[in-house]
Design a protein around this motif. Structure first.
Motif: not given
Ligand code: MSP
Length: 511
Positions: A164-167, A203-206, A267-271
Motif C-alpha cells: 500500500l505504501s508504494k501508492y 496491508l496484510c492480505v492473507s 474504499h478510498t485507500i485500499i481500493w
C-alpha cells in the motif's frame, strides 16, 4: 446513439446474520438512484451482494453445526427475499463464494504477486488461542478477547502483504486533483488528514489461522484475507480477468459507489491503491453516507437493536419503508430510525398529502363526470400558478439528484401534491358542482389529474409501487419521462380505473 452508461454499487454485506434496516437504507438509496438514471435513459448496471468469507462466519456455522456455505446460503435466501419485497432491481447479486469471483480474486492475487506488489512477511498481532483469532489493540475489550473475554497473547504468523505504501503519493495526488472522488467533502478531509497523510502501512492480505476463504493458488495454506477478496467484487462481477469481460469493458469505472461511513477508509485507500496496482481507472465517486441510529445507537447486528425489516414491510407496505429511508435522513448525515417516526411520515406525507389528494380527485371525477376525463377551454385564475410549479419540478429534481440530495428531490416532488391540495381549496370544486359550473369543474379536475400524472412519473424511482398504482388508477398510458414537459399530455375521454385509497392512516401495531 449509444445510451450513456451508469454503474452503481452498494457494499457487499456480511451474511453473519439476516440483513437489517441499515442494509436496507444503503440498498434502497442505490436502487432509487439506479431507477432514476434508468428513467432518464441511462443504461444502468446496479450491483449488490454479500461478503461471505472470514472467521466470524466460519464460527457461526460451527456453532450451528453446519458448513459455512450452508450457513450463508440460508441468510442469502432471506436477503434476496428481502430485496425482492423491497423492490430492489439489481442487475447482479454477487456472492464472494461465486465461482467466477473466486477465480478472479485468485488471478488478481497472482498478478499482484508476480509484479512484486504482494510479498511474504509475518503478521504480528494479539492472539486468542481458544478462538484462534488475531485482534488488534483497539478491538480488545478491557484488554481481553472481544469474543470470549479470555487473555490474548502476542503472536505472529506468516502472511502476505500488499504494498500500500508504494501508492501513497499517487493516491494523495489523485484525491487532491479529483475533488469529486470522495464525497461528502468532510469525509475526504477526514481521510486525508487522519489516515493518508500520516503514512500508509502495507496491508496484510492473507491468513493461515483459519480456512473459510479463497485459497492463494501458489501457496495454499494461505487464504486471501478480507479486503482483496471483498473489494474485488466490484470488478469480478463484471467479468474482469475472465473469458467474457464485455460488461467490464462497458461499465468500468463505476460512476457511484455508495458505502457507509465506517468503510469509507477501505474504499478510498485500499481500493484505489489496488486499482492503481492493476493499472485500472478509479471509480468516479465514493459516497460515504451516515448511519441510521435507534435511540442513539447504530443499528447493528452485534447490538441486535432492531426488528426484521420484512415485518415493517408486511405491516406498513413497501413504499412506507422506502419513503422513510429516502426522505427522513439527509443523505450523508446520521439519522433516526423509529417506528413512531415511520408512522408519522407515513400519515402526514403519504396518507394525507398524496393518498388523500388522489382519492379525492378521482372520487370527484367519478361523482361529477362518471369517471371520464375531459377538458374545457374555461380557465380559473389559479391554473397558471399550479401549472408553472408542476412544469418546473422536473428540473429541480434533476438538480438535487445530481448532488445526490435525494430527500430534497422527494420533497420537491411532494410540492406538486401539496400545491394540488391548495388548488382544491382555492377552486372549491364542490361549489362549482353546486353552481353547475361544469366547464370550470372540468378544467379543475383535468388540471389536478394532469399534475398528479406528472408527480407520479417523477415518483417512480423512489416509491414505484405507489407511483404505478396512481398511474393505473388514472388509466393514463403516458407514463414515460419524456411526456412530462407538456402539461396537457394527459389523455381526454378516457375512463379512470377502479380506485381505492392507496394509503390508509395507520396506528402503531407493535410495542
Ligand atoms: N462486508 C463489508 C463491506 C465490504 S464492501 C467491499 C461490510 N459489511 S456489513 O454487513 O457490515 O455492511 C456494512 C454496510 O451496511 C455499511 O457500510 C452500510 O452501507 C450498511 N449499514 C449497516 N448498518 C447501517 C446503519 N446502521 N445505518 C446505515 N447503513 C448501515 O462492512
Amino acid at each position: 446513439m449509444e445510451k450513456k452508461k451508469y454503474y452503481i454499487t452498494t457494499p457487499i454485506y456480511y451474511p453473519s446474520a439476516n440483513f437489517h434496516i441499515g442494509h436496507c437504507y444503503t440498498t434502497v438509496i442505490a436502487d432509487s438512484i439506479a431507477r432514476y438514471k434508468k428513467l432518464k435513459g441511462y443504461d444502468v448496471y446496479f450491483l449488490t451482494g454479500s461478503d461471505e468469507h472470514g472467521l466470524k462466519i466460519q464460527k457461526k456455522a460451527e456453532e450451528k453445526g453446519v458448513t459455512p456455505k450452508e450457513y450463508v446460503d440460508e441468510v442469502i435466501k432471506n436477503a434476496k427475499d428481502l430485496w425482492n419485497s423491497l423492490g430492489i432491481e439489481y442487475n447482479r447479486f454477487i456472492r464472494t463464494t461465486d465461482e467466477d469471483h473466486v477465480a478472479t480474486v485468485q488471478k488478481i492475487f497472482q498478478k499482484l504477486y508476480d509484479q512484486g506488489d504482494i510479498y511474504k512477511g509475518s503478521y504480528e498481532g494479539l492472539y486468542c488461542t481458544p478462538c484462534e483469532s488475531f485482534w488488534t489493540e483497539s478491538q480488545l475489550v478491557d484488554g481481553k478477547c472481544p469474543d470470549c473475554g479470555r487473555e490474548v497473547e502476542k503472536a505472529s504468523e506468516e502472511a502476505y502483504f500488499f504494498k500500500l505504501s508504494k501508492y501513497q503519493d499517487r493516491l494523495v495526488d489523485y484525491i487532491e486533483t479529483h475533488p469529486e472522488f470522495i464525497q461528502p467533502i468532510s469525509r475526504k478531509n477526514e481521510m486525508m488528514n487522519n489516515f493518508i497523510k500520516p503514512g500508509l502501512e502495507d496491508l496484510c492480505v492473507s491468513r493461515t489461522s483459519f480456512t473459510w476463504g479463497i485459497p492463494v493458488t501458489f501457496d495454499n495454506k494461505h487464504i486471501v484475507y478480507v479486503w482483496i477478496d471483498a473489494l474485488s467484487n466490484y470488478i469480478s462481477a463484471l467479468g474482469y480477468l475472465s473469458n467474457d469481460d464485455s460488461l467490464f469493458k462497458k461499465f468500468w469505472p463505476a460512476d457511484l459507489q455508495i458505502v457507509g461511513k465506517e468503510i469509507v477508509r477501505f474504499h478510498t485507500i485500499i481500493w484505489p491503491c489496488l486499482l492503481m496496482a492493476l493499472d485500472l481507472p478509479l471509480p468516479k465517486q465514493i459516497f460515504g453516507h451516515g448511519w441510521l441510529v435507534i435511540n442513539g445507537a447504530k443499528v447493528s447486528k452485534s447490538l441486535g437493536n432492531y426488528r426484521d425489516p420484512r415485518e415493517y414491510i408486511k405491516e406498513y407496505g413497501v413504499d412506507a419503508i422506502r419513503y422513510y429511508l429516502l426522505r427522513e435522513v439527509p443523505f450523508g448525515s446520521d439519522g433516526q430510525f423509529s417506528e413512531e417516526l415511520l408512522i408519522s411520515r407515513y400519515n402526514t406525507d403519504l396518507a394525507n398529502i398524496v393518498g388523500n389528494l388522489v382519492n379525492r380527485t378521482l372520487s370527484m371525477l367519478s361523482k361529477y363526470f362518471d369517471g371520464i376525463i375531459t377538458k374545457s377551454y374555461v380557465q380559473t385564475e389559479y391554473d397558471e400558478d399550479l401549472i408553472n410549479l408542476v412544469l418546473s419540478t422536473s428540473q429541480k429534481v434533476d438538480d438535487y439528484m445530481d448532488k445526490l440530495e435525494i430527500s430534497e428531490a422527494l420533497d420537491c416532488i411532494f410540492e406538486i401534491f401539496r400545491r394540488c391540495n391548495k388548488y382544491i381549496d382555492e377552486t372549491t370544486p364542490w361549489v362549482l358542482a353546486k353552481e353547475e359550473n361544469k366547464d370550470k369543474l372540468k378544467t379543475v379536475l383535468y388540471n389536478l389529474l394532469a399534475s398528479i400524472r406528472i408527480g407520479a412519473i417523477l415518483l417512480l424511482p423512489y416509491i414505484p409501487t405507489t407511483a404505478n398504482e396512481i398511474l393505473r388508477q388514472i388509466n393514463t398510458k403516458k407514463i414515460t419521462i419524456d411526456t412530462i414537459n407538456d402539461f396537457y399530455t394527459l389523455e381526454t375521454n378516457i375512463i379512470i380505473n377502479d380506485f381505492k385509497p392507496i394509503f390508509m392512516r395507520v396506528e402503531k401495531k407493535h410495542e
